[in-house]
Write a protein that holds these residues in place. Structure first.
Motif, PDB file in Angstrom:
ATOM      1  N   LEU A   1       0.944  -1.314   0.610  1.00 44.47           N
ATOM      2  CA  LEU A   1       0.065  -0.219  -0.247  1.00 44.47           C
ATOM      3  C   LEU A   1       0.849   1.048  -0.444  1.00 44.47           C
ATOM      4  O   LEU A   1       1.779   1.383   0.738  1.00 44.47           O
ATOM      5  N   ILE A   2       0.385   2.235  -0.552  1.00 44.80           N
ATOM      6  CA  ILE A   2       1.014   2.934  -0.977  1.00 44.80           C
ATOM      7  C   ILE A   2       0.680   4.550  -0.900  1.00 44.80           C
ATOM      8  O   ILE A   2      -0.769   4.852  -1.343  1.00 44.80           O
ATOM      9  N   SER A   3       0.096   4.929   0.318  1.00 45.91           N
ATOM     10  CA  SER A   3      -0.963   6.300   0.614  1.00 45.91           C
ATOM     11  C   SER A   3       0.269   7.807   0.175  1.00 45.91           C
ATOM     12  O   SER A   3       1.146   7.735   0.401  1.00 45.91           O
ATOM     13  N   GLY A   4      -0.599   8.710   0.160  1.00 40.94           N
ATOM     14  CA  GLY A   4      -0.415   9.374  -0.193  1.00 40.94           C
ATOM     15  C   GLY A   4      -1.418  10.658  -1.463  1.00 40.94           C
ATOM     16  O   GLY A   4      -1.328   9.836  -2.325  1.00 40.94           O
ATOM     17  N   ILE A   5      -0.975  12.062  -1.360  1.00 37.62           N
ATOM     18  CA  ILE A   5      -1.803  12.516  -2.656  1.00 37.62           C
ATOM     19  C   ILE A   5      -1.090  11.988  -4.161  1.00 37.62           C
ATOM     20  O   ILE A   5       0.039  12.693  -3.625  1.00 37.62           O
ATOM     21  N   ALA A   6      -1.222  12.784  -5.297  1.00 39.77           N
ATOM     22  CA  ALA A   6      -0.441  11.797  -6.238  1.00 39.77           C
ATOM     23  C   ALA A   6      -0.060  13.129  -6.545  1.00 39.77           C
ATOM     24  O   ALA A   6      -0.138  14.312  -7.001  1.00 39.77           O
ATOM     25  N   SER A   7       1.560  13.068  -6.396  1.00 38.44           N
ATOM     26  CA  SER A   7       2.156  14.830  -6.263  1.00 38.44           C
ATOM     27  C   SER A   7       4.137  14.543  -6.631  1.00 38.44           C
ATOM     28  O   SER A   7       4.573  13.341  -5.832  1.00 38.44           O
ATOM     29  N   LYS A   8       4.660  15.232  -6.846  1.00 39.64           N
ATOM     30  CA  LYS A   8       5.917  14.126  -7.664  1.00 39.64           C
ATOM     31  C   LYS A   8       6.847  14.527  -5.959  1.00 39.64           C
ATOM     32  O   LYS A   8       7.891  13.777  -6.283  1.00 39.64           O
ATOM     33  N   ASN A   9       6.553  15.191  -4.727  1.00 39.88           N
ATOM     34  CA  ASN A   9       6.842  15.299  -3.474  1.00 39.88           C
ATOM     35  C   ASN A   9       6.753  13.568  -3.286  1.00 39.88           C
ATOM     36  O   ASN A   9       7.411  13.158  -2.693  1.00 39.88           O
ATOM     37  N   LYS A  10       5.808  12.882  -3.472  1.00 38.91           N
ATOM     38  CA  LYS A  10       5.879  11.786  -3.077  1.00 38.91           C
ATOM     39  C   LYS A  10       5.866  10.895  -3.661  1.00 38.91           C
ATOM     40  O   LYS A  10       6.407   9.648  -3.665  1.00 38.91           O
ATOM     41  N   GLY A  11       6.516  11.034  -5.030  1.00 35.94           N
ATOM     42  CA  GLY A  11       7.582   9.668  -5.267  1.00 35.94           C
ATOM     43  C   GLY A  11       7.081   8.427  -6.532  1.00 35.94           C
ATOM     44  O   GLY A  11       6.894   7.703  -6.479  1.00 35.94           O
ATOM     45  N   GLN A  12       4.938   9.117  -6.585  1.00 30.87           N
ATOM     46  CA  GLN A  12       4.480   7.497  -6.915  1.00 30.87           C
ATOM     47  C   GLN A  12       5.026   7.375  -8.629  1.00 30.87           C
ATOM     48  O   GLN A  12       4.850   5.990  -8.671  1.00 30.87           O
ATOM     49  N   LEU A  13       5.233   8.273  -9.246  1.00 25.46           N
ATOM     50  CA  LEU A  13       5.776   8.312 -10.624  1.00 25.46           C
ATOM     51  C   LEU A  13       6.748   6.778 -10.594  1.00 25.46           C
ATOM     52  O   LEU A  13       7.238   6.421 -11.320  1.00 25.46           O
ATOM     53  N   TYR A  14       8.047   7.469  -9.578  1.00 23.64           N
ATOM     54  CA  TYR A  14       8.932   7.069  -9.607  1.00 23.64           C
ATOM     55  C   TYR A  14       8.772   5.328  -9.186  1.00 23.64           C
ATOM     56  O   TYR A  14       9.873   4.323  -9.651  1.00 23.64           O
ATOM     57  N   PHE A  15       8.448   4.955  -8.212  1.00 26.15           N
ATOM     58  CA  PHE A  15       7.778   4.192  -8.238  1.00 26.15           C
ATOM     59  C   PHE A  15       7.022   2.372  -9.288  1.00 26.15           C
ATOM     60  O   PHE A  15       7.257   1.172  -8.921  1.00 26.15           O
ATOM     61  N   LEU A  16       6.136   3.674  -9.824  1.00 27.94           N
ATOM     62  CA  LEU A  16       5.606   2.700 -11.149  1.00 27.94           C
ATOM     63  C   LEU A  16       6.598   2.107 -11.844  1.00 27.94           C
ATOM     64  O   LEU A  16       6.364   1.532 -12.796  1.00 27.94           O
ATOM     65  N   GLN A  17       7.748   3.361 -11.472  1.00 26.53           N
ATOM     66  CA  GLN A  17       8.224   2.829 -13.044  1.00 26.53           C
ATOM     67  C   GLN A  17       9.586   1.848 -13.192  1.00 26.53           C
ATOM     68  O   GLN A  17      10.159   1.590 -13.737  1.00 26.53           O
ATOM     69  N   ASN A  18       9.870   2.224 -11.447  1.00 24.39           N
ATOM     70  CA  ASN A  18      11.005   0.872 -11.177  1.00 24.39           C
ATOM     71  C   ASN A  18      11.498   0.078  -9.794  1.00 24.39           C
ATOM     72  O   ASN A  18      11.669  -1.114  -9.974  1.00 24.39           O
ATOM     73  N   ILE A  19      10.457   0.326  -9.469  1.00 21.59           N
ATOM     74  CA  ILE A  19       9.640  -0.768  -8.728  1.00 21.59           C
ATOM     75  C   ILE A  19       8.092  -1.862  -8.946  1.00 21.59           C
ATOM     76  O   ILE A  19       8.718  -2.575  -8.748  1.00 21.59           O
ATOM     77  N   ALA A  20       7.465  -1.198  -9.031  1.00 22.05           N
ATOM     78  CA  ALA A  20       5.702  -2.272 -10.056  1.00 22.05           C
ATOM     79  C   ALA A  20       6.414  -2.629 -10.367  1.00 22.05           C
ATOM     80  O   ALA A  20       5.738  -4.051 -10.534  1.00 22.05           O
TER      81      ALA A  20
END
Length: 277
Positions: A209-228
């Protein structure tokens, strides 16, 4: 004239702290949620709140008998994008903050983010004996950000700087060399009765589970590109919870695009008060 109830007299005898806490309108706002825990549970001090909009959060504070002042702001647009609106906001906050300091006898101001600090600073410095605390909840990466000079000014101007850990303090001091005695770490405020660790069966579908508003500061895009993708290969699903609107938020839209090839291994729940099991 009738005397005030004893409880009210005792409450007024406590020193007051003004919390300047700006809201973004996002439902999943960790900064407001965490400072809300502090505001609602103060015992030695009397909280007073200044914020920029009415919301369910302000209603909950008022229900506890906490004075809440509303002062709209447009400075978050940036002085380059909206110079007149920003200047009007600074003037409005100077008058409002100073009035609260004088009327409520406040001598401690807690600014919950850099903009709140900047809006309150001039008024605090205009009142003898008033002190201001800056709350910082994030840091920069290894690349030196061009706004470092701004943060040096903020840290120099603050009487105390609150951060979430000793590691965060060390990271900031490596970028903005200052006296480390000005910094205090608090760690995040978590209600252990609400957030209990539970065991997950290895036979079930494992989930991160990754919680938090979708924003650059939260790093969701990096997670999706490299970890997911790695998690998916291991049979682990990635679930994102927090404000997520790809029609209005370009960052969210990019996250959605990157996640498409992973199919059901990635899910965006949006904001949710009650998390599913």
């Amino acid at each position: 004239m009738s005397a005030a109830p004893q409880g009210e007299l005792l409450d007024q005898a406590r020193p007051a702290v003004l919390f300047v806490a700006l809201q973004t309108g996002a439902m999943a706002n960790g900064g407001i949620a965490s400072i809300g825990e502090v505001i609602a549970n103060l015992r030695q001090f009397r909280p007073v709140v200044l914020t920029n909009m009415e919301s369910p959060v302000t209603a909950s504070w008022r229900a506890l008998g906490i004075p809440v002042h509303i002062c709209p702001e447009q400075a978050s647009q940036g002085i380059r994008n909206a110079p007149l609106a920003s200047l009007r906001t600074y003037a409005r906050y100077f008058v409002t903050v100073r009035r609260i300091l004088v009327r409520e006898g406040v001598r401690i101001v807690h600014a919950n983010d850099p903009l709140a600090f900047q809006l309150a600073l001039a008024a605090v410095r205009s009142v003898a004996g008033a002190k201001i605390v800056l709350n910082i909840r994030g840091t920069f990466g290894e690349g030196l950000d061009p706004t470092i000079r701004k943060y040096k000014f903020l840290f120099d101007s603050a009487d105390r700087v609150l951060m979430l850990s000793q590691d965060m303090i060390a990271r900031w001091i490596s970028l903005v060399p200052l006296n480390k005695n000005k910094f205090i770490y608090t760690y995040s405020i978590v209600d252990s009765n609400k957030f209990l660790a539970t065991k997950v069966s290895i036979h079930g579908r494992r989930t991160v589970l990754i919680s938090g508003i979708a924003s650059k500061n939260k790093g969701q895009l990096y997670f999706l590109q490299n970890i997911a993708p790695i998690l998916a290969k291991c049979g682990i699903r990635a679930v994102f919870c927090g404000d997520f609107d790809p029609t209005e938020n370009a960052y969210a839209a990019e996250c959605l695009r990157v996640a498409e090839p992973l199919g059901g291994w990635v899910e965006f729940l949006g904001y949710s008060k009650d998390m599913p099991n």
